[in-house]
Structures are given as structure tokens and as C-alpha cells.
Design a protein around this motif. Structure first.
Motif, mmCIF file in Angstrom:
data_model
loop_
_atom_site.group_PDB
_atom_site.id
_atom_site.type_symbol
_atom_site.label_atom_id
_atom_site.label_comp_id
_atom_site.label_asym_id
_atom_site.label_seq_id
_atom_site.Cartn_x
_atom_site.Cartn_y
_atom_site.Cartn_z
ATOM 1 N N LEU A 55 -11.934 -8.204 1.369
ATOM 2 C CA LEU A 55 -11.744 -8.855 0.644
ATOM 3 C C LEU A 55 -13.326 -8.549 -0.294
ATOM 4 O O LEU A 55 -13.564 -8.024 -0.855
ATOM 5 C CB LEU A 55 -11.554 -9.690 0.324
ATOM 6 C CG LEU A 55 -10.980 -10.552 -1.135
ATOM 7 C CD1 LEU A 55 -10.395 -9.286 -2.169
ATOM 8 C CD2 LEU A 55 -10.734 -11.748 -1.441
ATOM 9 N N PHE A 56 -14.324 -9.131 0.626
ATOM 10 C CA PHE A 56 -15.651 -8.995 0.122
ATOM 11 C C PHE A 56 -16.288 -8.158 0.448
ATOM 12 O O PHE A 56 -17.397 -7.839 -0.610
ATOM 13 C CB PHE A 56 -16.550 -10.496 0.854
ATOM 14 C CG PHE A 56 -16.142 -11.985 0.491
ATOM 15 C CD1 PHE A 56 -15.392 -12.032 -0.504
ATOM 16 C CD2 PHE A 56 -15.732 -12.571 1.449
ATOM 17 C CE1 PHE A 56 -15.466 -13.437 -1.199
ATOM 18 C CE2 PHE A 56 -15.710 -14.362 1.244
ATOM 19 C CZ PHE A 56 -15.165 -14.602 -0.654
ATOM 20 N N PHE A 57 -16.160 -7.284 1.051
ATOM 21 C CA PHE A 57 -17.145 -5.925 1.665
ATOM 22 C C PHE A 57 -16.457 -4.651 0.609
ATOM 23 O O PHE A 57 -17.296 -3.543 0.608
ATOM 24 C CB PHE A 57 -16.328 -5.713 3.389
ATOM 25 C CG PHE A 57 -17.743 -4.383 3.567
ATOM 26 C CD1 PHE A 57 -19.489 -4.918 4.087
ATOM 27 C CD2 PHE A 57 -17.966 -3.323 3.793
ATOM 28 C CE1 PHE A 57 -19.922 -4.489 4.056
ATOM 29 C CE2 PHE A 57 -18.581 -2.380 4.467
ATOM 30 C CZ PHE A 57 -19.550 -2.744 4.636
ATOM 31 N N ALA A 58 -15.351 -4.541 0.111
ATOM 32 C CA ALA A 58 -14.641 -3.465 -0.558
ATOM 33 C C ALA A 58 -15.411 -2.916 -1.670
ATOM 34 O O ALA A 58 -15.928 -1.462 -1.756
ATOM 35 C CB ALA A 58 -13.048 -4.063 -1.620
ATOM 36 N N PRO A 59 -16.248 -3.966 -2.303
ATOM 37 C CA PRO A 59 -17.044 -3.041 -3.692
ATOM 38 C C PRO A 59 -19.004 -2.910 -2.491
ATOM 39 O O PRO A 59 -18.830 -0.760 -3.066
ATOM 40 C CB PRO A 59 -17.528 -4.734 -4.116
ATOM 41 C CG PRO A 59 -16.538 -5.713 -4.102
ATOM 42 C CD PRO A 59 -15.743 -5.065 -2.602
ATOM 43 N N THR A 60 -18.827 -2.854 -1.391
ATOM 44 C CA THR A 60 -19.560 -2.277 -1.076
ATOM 45 C C THR A 60 -19.777 -0.918 0.243
ATOM 46 O O THR A 60 -20.445 0.129 -0.466
ATOM 47 C CB THR A 60 -20.270 -3.366 0.013
ATOM 48 O OG1 THR A 60 -20.728 -4.756 -0.374
ATOM 49 C CG2 THR A 60 -21.482 -2.564 1.117
ATOM 50 N N ALA A 61 -18.276 -0.958 -0.071
ATOM 51 C CA ALA A 61 -17.451 0.156 0.529
ATOM 52 C C ALA A 61 -17.377 1.402 -0.296
ATOM 53 O O ALA A 61 -17.925 2.039 -0.355
ATOM 54 C CB ALA A 61 -16.143 -0.085 1.167
ATOM 55 N N GLY A 62 -17.072 1.373 -2.227
ATOM 56 C CA GLY A 62 -16.826 1.765 -2.987
ATOM 57 C C GLY A 62 -18.317 1.785 -2.531
ATOM 58 O O GLY A 62 -18.237 3.879 -3.060
ATOM 59 N N MET A 110 -13.497 -0.005 5.291
ATOM 60 C CA MET A 110 -14.184 1.023 4.774
ATOM 61 C C MET A 110 -13.269 2.501 5.018
ATOM 62 O O MET A 110 -13.097 3.119 4.348
ATOM 63 C CB MET A 110 -15.858 1.222 6.227
ATOM 64 C CG MET A 110 -17.054 0.127 5.134
ATOM 65 S SD MET A 110 -17.417 0.097 6.989
ATOM 66 C CE MET A 110 -17.826 1.505 6.864
ATOM 67 N N PHE A 111 -12.785 2.030 6.325
ATOM 68 C CA PHE A 111 -12.197 3.448 6.317
ATOM 69 C C PHE A 111 -10.515 2.850 5.322
ATOM 70 O O PHE A 111 -9.532 4.848 4.928
ATOM 71 C CB PHE A 111 -11.482 3.243 7.401
ATOM 72 C CG PHE A 111 -10.658 3.106 8.163
ATOM 73 C CD1 PHE A 111 -9.311 2.457 8.377
ATOM 74 C CD2 PHE A 111 -10.465 1.614 9.562
ATOM 75 C CE1 PHE A 111 -8.157 0.880 8.147
ATOM 76 C CE2 PHE A 111 -9.938 1.147 9.928
ATOM 77 C CZ PHE A 111 -8.212 0.582 9.635
ATOM 78 N N THR A 112 -10.237 2.231 4.923
ATOM 79 C CA THR A 112 -8.641 2.040 3.947
ATOM 80 C C THR A 112 -9.439 2.851 2.514
ATOM 81 O O THR A 112 -8.426 3.527 2.311
ATOM 82 C CB THR A 112 -8.430 0.715 3.695
ATOM 83 O OG1 THR A 112 -8.139 -0.215 5.107
ATOM 84 C CG2 THR A 112 -7.009 0.721 2.924
ATOM 85 N N VAL A 113 -10.547 2.397 2.148
ATOM 86 C CA VAL A 113 -10.743 2.743 0.396
ATOM 87 C C VAL A 113 -11.015 4.051 1.030
ATOM 88 O O VAL A 113 -10.697 5.009 -0.171
ATOM 89 C CB VAL A 113 -12.308 1.530 0.152
ATOM 90 C CG1 VAL A 113 -13.043 2.299 -0.512
ATOM 91 C CG2 VAL A 113 -11.455 0.608 0.244
ATOM 92 N N SER A 114 -11.756 4.479 2.183
ATOM 93 C CA SER A 114 -12.337 6.055 2.456
ATOM 94 C C SER A 114 -11.130 6.717 2.659
ATOM 95 O O SER A 114 -10.574 7.924 2.142
ATOM 96 C CB SER A 114 -12.874 6.479 3.253
ATOM 97 O OG SER A 114 -12.475 5.501 4.257
ATOM 98 N N ALA A 115 -10.049 6.201 3.523
ATOM 99 C CA ALA A 115 -8.603 7.036 3.659
ATOM 100 C C ALA A 115 -7.849 7.331 2.249
ATOM 101 O O ALA A 115 -7.321 8.381 2.053
ATOM 102 C CB ALA A 115 -7.428 6.257 4.244
ATOM 103 N N MET A 116 -7.664 6.610 0.977
ATOM 104 C CA MET A 116 -6.907 6.544 0.215
ATOM 105 C C MET A 116 -8.340 7.458 -1.012
ATOM 106 O O MET A 116 -7.459 8.342 -1.116
ATOM 107 C CB MET A 116 -7.048 5.385 -1.005
ATOM 108 C CG MET A 116 -6.800 5.403 -1.615
ATOM 109 S SD MET A 116 -4.765 5.734 -1.464
ATOM 110 C CE MET A 116 -4.147 4.595 -1.054
ATOM 111 N N GLY A 117 -8.826 7.615 -0.952
ATOM 112 C CA GLY A 117 -10.216 8.531 -1.290
ATOM 113 C C GLY A 117 -9.675 9.897 -1.432
ATOM 114 O O GLY A 117 -9.780 11.140 -1.721
ATOM 115 N N LEU A 336 -11.943 3.365 -6.452
ATOM 116 C CA LEU A 336 -10.790 2.423 -5.210
ATOM 117 C C LEU A 336 -11.092 1.700 -4.702
ATOM 118 O O LEU A 336 -9.600 0.250 -4.398
ATOM 119 C CB LEU A 336 -10.881 4.051 -4.177
ATOM 120 C CG LEU A 336 -10.608 5.725 -4.816
ATOM 121 C CD1 LEU A 336 -11.056 5.933 -3.457
ATOM 122 C CD2 LEU A 336 -8.842 5.043 -4.608
ATOM 123 N N ALA A 337 -11.906 0.970 -4.989
ATOM 124 C CA ALA A 337 -12.855 -0.520 -3.962
ATOM 125 C C ALA A 337 -11.653 -1.974 -4.259
ATOM 126 O O ALA A 337 -11.428 -2.472 -4.427
ATOM 127 C CB ALA A 337 -14.100 -0.700 -3.516
#
Length: 413
Positions: A55-62, A110-117, A336-337
């Protein structure tokens, strides 16, 4: 019917491995934590640490995706989870296990957000629903079979499932690295090259995007949170049944998902998104609220299966809607994030809130509240525009009808 591009099959295969491994370590993780002489609360914290870090790292992953691209972030995320999972197998005390498992949550988001993208950018617009259905089905298959395999591996020691999962992730990383094309390449007919990242503020102006966020939060709350954490307690404490029957109730939900999820993706491509999302949310809301009134295990199993059917109708379809809104000419980035954060926020907060309500006001009220959360998502979708390309093309074939004046970056043909 258009064929699914090869790159998407690579991602779908990796998704099955990831979901399989996640389910594989699920039976071992709490028991492994307890082996360090800690209580139930501390053992549960190890499970929660993964979700909290996601949850906390999702914005950074985006932001990382906007800078370096989905493929690189995806591979780095896979490797982080592989290394952190292997480190779990060699943890010598509780605090080491807590830290390394939490780090795995960073790689996971990281891989969840990028996989969706990647799926959004590579999927031709006329089969987005079908691709989303396959993606959801792969996750479901892994989560159903993973715990069964994990339970068998526990017989070789509590550390063994972590080692096997780490090796599987390394294999998946190698396959993706060698078989998936670079970010800027077209994945097949009907797709475009990646471009500038779309801002969250731009996506937020679209009513369909706002509806997607709310329904994904409701899905995280009901499916990933309450279903896993509260339903087993209801079976034992509310129905006074054996704990083993909780697995039957959860399996019934998964079976309902399997029945609906593949057909929903295909139907949403040909008939539109809302025609599946609205009844799906209605079914989930009604079935979840009704569960609190059940008094026999057989009725509970049946209601759980119906809720699974509803979830299978709207989950892949809302993912296809997200792809419609963002389009495959841009990188989703923060938009996406926010989508993944909505689900994680629901999964983290749902069990806490509903668990407190169940302990103070009873299970009937607890499940009614969960049904109400899903009903709010239903209301959002009532006022959301249709986004499916097949429904936006004029009858004369001359072009699309933009569903929302503030859509932002449509790419329908």
C-alpha cells in the motif's frame, strides 16, 4: 476473433506462477512466524506487513514506471520478491522474518502495477475484456492450487515452501526477461508504442475511472479482506461448525469466480462493460449482506458461491474499463498505482473494521456493512459512462463516441 499477442501470454504465464507461489507459502507463513515463540498477533503482523508495504510503496512504483518503464520495474519487482522470499527461508528470528517479508511487499506492488500497465498497453482494444479475464483467472488458479501444494511442502519443513517459491520466481523472471519485448516495442497488431505517463488528475476527471477506484476498493474490502479474515470466523463462531468447513465456504466462492470470470471478459468486449459490472456488484452486495443471516453451513456455502459469481462478473470487467480509460498510447503511472492502492486499502482496512463490528454488534451487522460498501460502488457505476470500444463506435462505423467530456486521453478507434 483476434489472437492474443505472444507478449501477453508471457505475462499471463508469469502471473500464474506468482499467484501459485503466493498461495504456496500462505499455509506456512503464520506457523513459521509462531515457531519463533511469538503470539498470534505478532504472527498476523508478518502477514499484514506484506500488504502494508504494498500500500505505502504503490505511489513510488507508479513514479518508477513513468521514468524507467513497465518492463524494467516488473523484472526488478520479481527479483525483489524472489530474494526476500528466499531470505524468509533463512530467517533466524522473528524480526528478520518480519523485515524481509515486508520488503517483499515492495517488490509485489512493483510487478503488480507494472503488469497491469503492460497488459493495458499490449492488449488490442477489442479484446481487453478477454485479456483481463485470463489475467484474473490465472490469479485465481494459482491461489486455489497454491495452498494445496504448500500444505504438502510443509511436510518437508516450514522453510521449504519459501525456497520453492523463490526458485519459481527466478525462473519466471528469466522467462519474462528473454521473451517479453522492450517497453517501446509494439506487442502486436492493434497496439501502440508507450508514450507519456497519464497523470492521476487527468484520469480522475473521468467518472468511469472514479467508479473503477471505488469498486476496486470494495473488491479488496470484501474479497481479499473480509472473505479471508472474517468468513472463517463466522463459520466457527457464528455457525458453530468445524474450522475445516471454512475452506469449503471459501472454495465455493472460488468456484463461482471460475464459472463467471472467463465468460465475463469475453461478453464485456462484445456487449459493453456496465451490463456486466452493474449486476455483478448487485449480486455481490446482496449475497454478502445475506451471508450474515444464514444459519446453516449448506446455505452459507450456496450464498458464498453466488457472491463468487458476482465477483467474477465485475472484477475482470472493471480492469478492462481501466484499460479503456487509460488507453494503450500512454503509461498509466500514478493512475495505475492508485488502482492497486484502492484494492490494498480495502484489503487492509476491511478486516479491521468488520472484525471490530462483528465482535461488538455481531456478524449480521458486519456482513451488512460489507454489503453496503459494495452498494456504494454500485451507485458510482450507475452514473459512470460506458467505455467499451464496441459500444462507442457509431452504427455507421465512422468513429467513436467519447463517453465522458473529461475522458483525458481516449485512444478508441
Amino acid at each position: 476473433m483476434r489472437r492474443i499477442p505472444r507478449g501477453i501470454w508471457v505475462l499471463l504465464s508469469a502471473n500464474v506462477v506468482i499467484a501459485l507461489g503466493y498461495g504456496l507459502i500462505a499455509p506456512a507463513l503464520p506457523t513459521f512466524a509462531r515457531s519463533f515463540d511469538v503470539g498470534i498477533t505478532a504472527a498476523s503482523a508478518v502477514v499484514s506487513a506484506f500488504a502494508v508495504m504494498r500500500l505505502f510503496f504503490a505511489p513510488t512504483a507508479g513514479r518508477l514506471i513513468s521514468v524507467v518503464g513497465e518492463r524494467r520495474v516488473y523484472l526488478i519487482g520479481l527479483l525483489i520478491v524472489a530474494v526476500s522470499t528466499l531470505a524468509c527461508a533463512f530467517a533466524q528470528n522473528y524480526w528478520q522474518l518480519l523485515v524481509v517479508r515486508g520488503l517483499g511487499g515492495i517488490g509485489s506492488t512493483m510487478f503488480t502495477v507494472s503488469a497491469m500497465g503492460l497488459l493495458i498497453r499490449m492488449a488490442p482494444d477489442d479484446i481487453r475484456g478477454r485479456v483481463s479475464g485470463y489475467f484474473s483467472a490465472g490469479f485465481l488458479i494459482g491461489n486455489i492450487s497454491g495452498p494445496l501444494i504448500g500444505s504438502a511442502l510443509v511436510g518437508f519443513g516450514l522453510r521449504m515452501p519459501f525456497v520453492v517459491y523463490a526458485i519459481a520466481l527466478l525462473v519466471a523472471s528469466a522467462v519474462v526477461a528473454t521473451q517479453l519485448r522492450a517497453d517501446g516495442e509494439s506487442a502486436g497488431p492493434g497496439t501502440q508504442r508507450g508514450g507519456e505517463p497519464v497523470a492521476l488528475a487527468t484520469s480522475w476527471r473521468n467518472r468511469a475511472y472514479r467508479a473503477v477506484l471505488v469498486s476496486n476498493f470494495a473488491n479488496g474490502w470484501a474479497s481479499f479482506g473480509v472473505r479471508v479474515a472474517v468468513v472463517p470466523l463466522f463459520v466457527v463462531d457464528g455457525l458453530d461448525e468445524d474450522a475445516a468447513l471454512a475452506g469449503v465456504v471459501l472454495a465455493a466462492y472460488a468456484a463461482g469466480n471460475v464459472v463467471a470470470i472467463m465468460a465475463a471478459g469475453r461478453l464485456s468486449d462484445s456487449h459493453g462493460r456496465k451490463i456486466l459490472i452493474l449486476p455483478g456488484l448487485l449480486v455481490v452486495s446482496a449475497a454478502t449482506a445475506a451471508m450474515g443471516f444464514t444459519t446453516s453451513i449448506m446455505v452459507t456455502v450456496a450464498v458464498s458461491a453466488v457472491a463468487g459469481l458476482g465477483s467474477g462478473m465485475f472484477v475482470p470487467t472493471q480492469q478492462a474499463t481501466l484499460a479503456d480509460v487509460l488507453g494503450n498510447r500512454v503509461r498509466g503511472g500514478s493512475a495505475l498505482a492508485a488502482f492497486t492502492m484502492a484494492s490494498d486499502l480495502g484489503a487492509v482496512s476491511g478486516p479491521i473494521v468488520v472484525g471490530f463490528i462483528a465482535s461488538t454488534a455481531g456478524f449480521t451487522t458486519a456482513f451488512a456493512v460489507t454489503g453496503a460498501v459494495t452498494a456504494v460502488a454500485l451507485l458510482m457505476w450507475l452514473f459512470a459512462p460506458e467505455t467499451a470500444p464496441v459500444r462507442l463506435t457509431r452504427a455507421d462505423g465512422s468513429g467513436p463516441q467519447i463517453p465522458d467530456p473529461d475522458l483525458g486521453a481516449p485512444d478508441h478507434k
